[in-house]
Write a protein that holds these residues in place. Structure first.
Motif, PDB file in Angstrom:
ATOM      1  N   UNK A 204       0.759  -1.182  -0.039  1.00 27.83           N
ATOM      2  CA  UNK A 204      -0.178   0.040  -0.130  1.00 27.83           C
ATOM      3  C   UNK A 204       1.054   1.263  -0.014  1.00 27.83           C
ATOM      4  N   UNK A 205       1.149   1.885  -1.132  1.00 28.82           N
ATOM      5  CA  UNK A 205       1.900   3.074  -1.120  1.00 28.82           C
ATOM      6  C   UNK A 205       1.006   4.493  -1.050  1.00 28.82           C
ATOM      7  N   UNK A 206       1.644   5.245  -0.227  1.00 26.71           N
ATOM      8  CA  UNK A 206       1.005   6.477  -0.087  1.00 26.71           C
ATOM      9  C   UNK A 206       1.968   7.474  -0.671  1.00 26.71           C
ATOM     10  N   UNK A 207       1.347   8.568  -1.405  1.00 23.90           N
ATOM     11  CA  UNK A 207       2.120   9.642  -2.106  1.00 23.90           C
ATOM     12  C   UNK A 207       1.104  10.972  -2.076  1.00 23.90           C
ATOM     13  N   UNK A 208       1.855  11.950  -2.392  1.00 23.26           N
ATOM     14  CA  UNK A 208       1.073  13.399  -2.517  1.00 23.26           C
ATOM     15  C   UNK A 208       0.009  13.064  -3.568  1.00 23.26           C
ATOM     16  N   UNK A 209      -1.003  14.008  -3.741  1.00 26.12           N
ATOM     17  CA  UNK A 209      -2.330  13.863  -4.480  1.00 26.12           C
ATOM     18  C   UNK A 209      -1.600  13.689  -5.997  1.00 26.12           C
ATOM     19  N   UNK A 210      -0.735  14.554  -6.418  1.00 26.95           N
ATOM     20  CA  UNK A 210      -0.530  14.694  -7.716  1.00 26.95           C
ATOM     21  C   UNK A 210       0.311  13.416  -8.256  1.00 26.95           C
ATOM     22  N   UNK A 211       1.116  13.077  -7.373  1.00 20.25           N
ATOM     23  CA  UNK A 211       2.102  11.832  -7.822  1.00 20.25           C
ATOM     24  C   UNK A 211       0.945  10.615  -7.940  1.00 20.25           C
ATOM     25  N   UNK A 212       0.102  10.684  -7.085  1.00 22.93           N
ATOM     26  CA  UNK A 212      -1.050   9.521  -7.445  1.00 22.93           C
ATOM     27  C   UNK A 212      -1.724   9.468  -8.621  1.00 22.93           C
ATOM     28  N   UNK A 213      -2.189  10.765  -8.658  1.00 24.40           N
ATOM     29  CA  UNK A 213      -3.028  11.015 -10.112  1.00 24.40           C
ATOM     30  C   UNK A 213      -2.266  10.760 -11.517  1.00 24.40           C
ATOM     31  N   UNK A 214      -0.941  11.318 -11.287  1.00 24.37           N
ATOM     32  CA  UNK A 214      -0.044  11.186 -12.784  1.00 24.37           C
ATOM     33  C   UNK A 214       0.367   9.910 -12.731  1.00 24.37           C
ATOM     34  N   UNK A 215       0.625   9.069 -11.728  1.00 25.81           N
ATOM     35  CA  UNK A 215       1.347   7.587 -11.790  1.00 25.81           C
ATOM     36  C   UNK A 215       0.056   6.810 -12.631  1.00 25.81           C
ATOM     37  N   UNK A 216      -1.025   6.986 -12.411  1.00 22.31           N
ATOM     38  CA  UNK A 216      -2.017   6.269 -13.105  1.00 22.31           C
ATOM     39  C   UNK A 216      -1.907   6.477 -14.689  1.00 22.31           C
ATOM     40  N   UNK A 217      -1.904   7.708 -14.813  1.00 15.34           N
ATOM     41  CA  UNK A 217      -1.510   8.076 -16.413  1.00 15.34           C
ATOM     42  C   UNK A 217      -0.211   7.499 -16.923  1.00 15.34           C
ATOM     43  N   UNK A 218       0.805   7.641 -16.001  1.00 15.24           N
ATOM     44  CA  UNK A 218       2.035   6.954 -16.405  1.00 15.24           C
ATOM     45  C   UNK A 218       2.209   5.595 -16.602  1.00 15.24           C
ATOM     46  N   UNK A 219       1.416   4.727 -15.587  1.00 17.54           N
ATOM     47  CA  UNK A 219       1.565   3.253 -15.662  1.00 17.54           C
ATOM     48  C   UNK A 219       0.867   2.668 -17.165  1.00 17.54           C
ATOM     49  N   UNK A 220      -0.291   3.683 -17.466  1.00 16.17           N
ATOM     50  CA  UNK A 220      -1.031   3.079 -18.638  1.00 16.17           C
ATOM     51  C   UNK A 220      -0.108   3.614 -19.795  1.00 16.17           C
ATOM     52  N   UNK A 221       0.500   4.605 -19.740  1.00 14.21           N
ATOM     53  CA  UNK A 221       1.312   4.954 -21.018  1.00 14.21           C
ATOM     54  C   UNK A 221       2.347   4.105 -20.909  1.00 14.21           C
ATOM     55  N   UNK A 222       3.290   3.651 -20.059  1.00 16.21           N
ATOM     56  CA  UNK A 222       4.336   2.582 -20.207  1.00 16.21           C
ATOM     57  C   UNK A 222       3.772   1.322 -20.673  1.00 16.21           C
ATOM     58  N   UNK A 223       2.746   1.043 -20.107  1.00 21.26           N
ATOM     59  CA  UNK A 223       2.142  -0.601 -20.538  1.00 21.26           C
ATOM     60  C   UNK A 223       1.894  -0.314 -22.349  1.00 21.26           C
TER      61      UNK A 223
END
Ligand SMILES: NC(=O)C1=CN([C@@H]2O[C@H](COP(=O)(O)OP(=O)(O)OC[C@H]3O[C@@H](n4cnc5c(N)ncnc54)[C@H](O)[C@@H]3O)[C@@H](O)[C@H]2O)C=CC1
Ligand SMILES: O=C(O)[C@H]1O[C@H](OP(=O)(O)OP(=O)(O)OC[C@H]2O[C@@H](n3ccc(=O)[nH]c3=O)[C@H](O)[C@@H]2O)[C@H](O)[C@@H](O)[C@@H]1O
Length: 480
Positions: A204-223
């Protein structure tokens, strides 16, 4: 008892909440939606989405601590934690059309939460949203003048369809982003406690709000980028005699690269990869990062190229025309083990072939005729809105028939296209199919699931993505 309400009973809201209910018997979970038929289906024996293992999970908790309702306002008002898992389609009009995320549904959900709430709440972004959306949502929620405290969290979902239950039961990670204030951190801990019922703490990873939002877009982009990378290689393989499966295996053996998500295909589909990358491109452009935007856009462009390339192979192999010829389309869903057709490559392949006046006979074990015809008639991006806002009656297509058997689809056909990698397509009796087809009989395997050598022995002319070309196909002068 903690009360959770999830707005949006779709592919994410339904399975995710069912898993929370299953793992947390002490939490009451209500999933609400504006779509009456969808909620009725969640309450019936015929769930609205096909997902292996979902039936069992829903049946284990429904009417105990899991409920589905259209009484949106009542359940939002009563909840301690409100998940928002509504559609975030690509905008089709106005500023950012064709790229930016359309946050209409999100905004209307946020306004409704602000209107009906009488107690403090944690509001969780489950939908995939542009980075900084939480800021806008916060503004809508905190301008309520009612003295109610709202904490916004970003908790993007990483499940893949077809394996949603497995992914939810054993996630690689759960990501929670929150404000770095005492109130924000308290909210993060409260949501963490929900997942901690079954997810190991180190996942269970905790981050600031913007990192969490951007990580989702980044993960799909990488995949998606991995798929476009291997698909780009598949074109080069066909030109050089290399075999894309061998290349993918050799490349994936490098532990820094890894073996997953390197299957060359007719192109990626699904409701999110294209949408989320276009959204990322738009955010980059808005931030003046033109080169970065251009870099990610290429992932979508290679995907479009791959679908077009496939159609060109089909048409050019069949004497440069498919006009009046029956072509069997095996598989319409965007991947196996789902009935979901959102942004499936089948739509583009069918449009390409219909443009050349082919007669299509389509079979998919999980997709209805009504769905296929609506998909073929719909404008780009329209599919990603709530059901009741989509065109309801299918358009009649003279050139398209939908059948319920692969043998029926291929009977008297000139060519067969494998578009979805359903296991049953590997087990078909291809001798029987060959015997009942027009000759020469062509097979175009868009998923590399068939045994090319065995098919050639039967007599088929075979094209398989990124594999050494059949002499028949090789001799053709095609611009792809
Ligand atoms: N489908 C997937 O595999 C994944 C999707 N996501 C993201 O999750 C979000 C939802 O996706 P899906 O579940 O696939 O969409 P979906 O279309 O299956 O479900 C969304 C539901 O929200 C409902 N809805 C819309 N506005 C509403 C409102 N104001 N009040 C109540 N209900 C409302 C719609 O009627 C619909 O049933 C999207 O942002 C998507 O990008 C994230 C990870 C995986
Ligand atoms: O945000 C989302 O919606 C989700 O998008 C994808 O999940 P999904 O689209 O359900 O399915 P994938 O298994 O990722 O497949 C996407 C497309 O890529 C294709 N694909 C996948 C893998 C591969 O090697 N080659 C390939 O062509 C699939 O056939 C399919 O058309 C991601 O895998 C999830 O982590 C994410 O949560």
């Amino acid at each position: 008892m903690v009360k959770i309400c999830c707005i949006g009973a779709g592919y994410v809201g339904g399975p995710t909440m069912a898993m929370i209910a299953l793992k947390c018997p002490n939490i009451q979970v209500v999933v609400v939606d504006i779509s009456k038929p969808r909620i009725a289906a969640w309450n019936s024996d015929e769930l609205p989405i096909y997902e292996p293992g979902l039936d069992e999970v829903v049946k284990a908790c429904r009417e105990k601590n899991l409920f589905f309702s259209t009484d949106v306002e009542k359940h939002v008002a009563e909840a301690d934690i409100v998940f928002v898992s509504v559609n975030t389609p690509t905008k089709t009009r106005g500023l950012g059309a064709g790229k930016a995320a359309d946050l209409t549904y999100w905004e209307s959900a946020a306004r409704m939460i602000a209107d009906v709430s009488k107690s403090d709440k944690i509001v969780v972004e489950k939908s995939t949203v542009p980075v900084k959306t939480a800021e806008a949502i916060e503004k809508i929620l905190t301008h309520n003048n009612k003295g109610i405290n709202f904490q916004i969290l970003s908790n993007p979902e990483f499940l893949a369809e077809g394996t949603a239950i497995e992914d939810l039961a054993k996630p690689d990670r759960v990501l929670i982003g929150g404000r770095e204030t005492p109130g924000g951190q308290k909210a993060v801990e409260a949501l963490k406690a929900v997942y901690a019922h079954w997810v190991p703490e180190d996942r269970i990873l905790t981050t600031n709000l913007w990192s969490a939002e951007l990580s989702k877009l980044a993960a799909n982009a990488f995949l998606a980028q991995r798929i476009s990378s291997i698909n780009a290689m598949s074109a080069l393989c066909e030109s050089t005699g290399a075999d894309v499966s061998e290349v993918a295996y050799a490349v994936g053996k490098d532990s820094r690269i890894g073996p997953k998500f390197l299957n060359a295909s007719v192109g990626f589909g699904g409701s999110c990869f294209q949408k989320d990358i276009l959204n990322l491109v738009y955010i980059c452009e808005c931030n003046g990062l033109t080169e970065v935007a251009h870099y990610w856009k290429q992932v979508v462009q290679i995907n479009d190229y791959q679908k077009t390339r496939f159609v060109k192979r089909v048409v050019s192999s069949m004497f440069n025309t498919v006009s009046g010829k029956k072509i069997a389309i095996l598989g319409f869903a965007f991947k196996k083990d789902t009935g979901d057709t959102r942004e499936t490559p089948a739509i583009d392949v069918c449009h390409g072939l219909l443009g050349d006046k082919a007669l299509l006979s389509i079979y998919d074990p999980q997709v209805t005729e009504d769905q296929i015809k609506r998909d073929l008639a719909m404008n780009k991006f329209d599919w990603d809105h709530p059901l009741h806002l989509q065109p309801q009656s299918p358009t009649a297509f003279k050139q398209v028939s939908v059948v319920w058997d692969a043998y029926e689809a291929t009977k008297d056909a000139h060519g067969v296209c494998i578009i979805t990698e359903w296991d049953e397509f590997k087990k078909l009796d291809y001798q029987r199919i060959y015997d009942n087809m027009q000759k020469p009989a062509f097979i175009f395997d868009g998923r590399n699931v068939l045994n090319v050598e065995a098919l050639r022995k039967i007599g088929f002319v075979v094209y398989s993505i990124g594999k050494p070309l059949d002499p028949w196909v090789k001799d053709l002068q095609v611009s792809i």
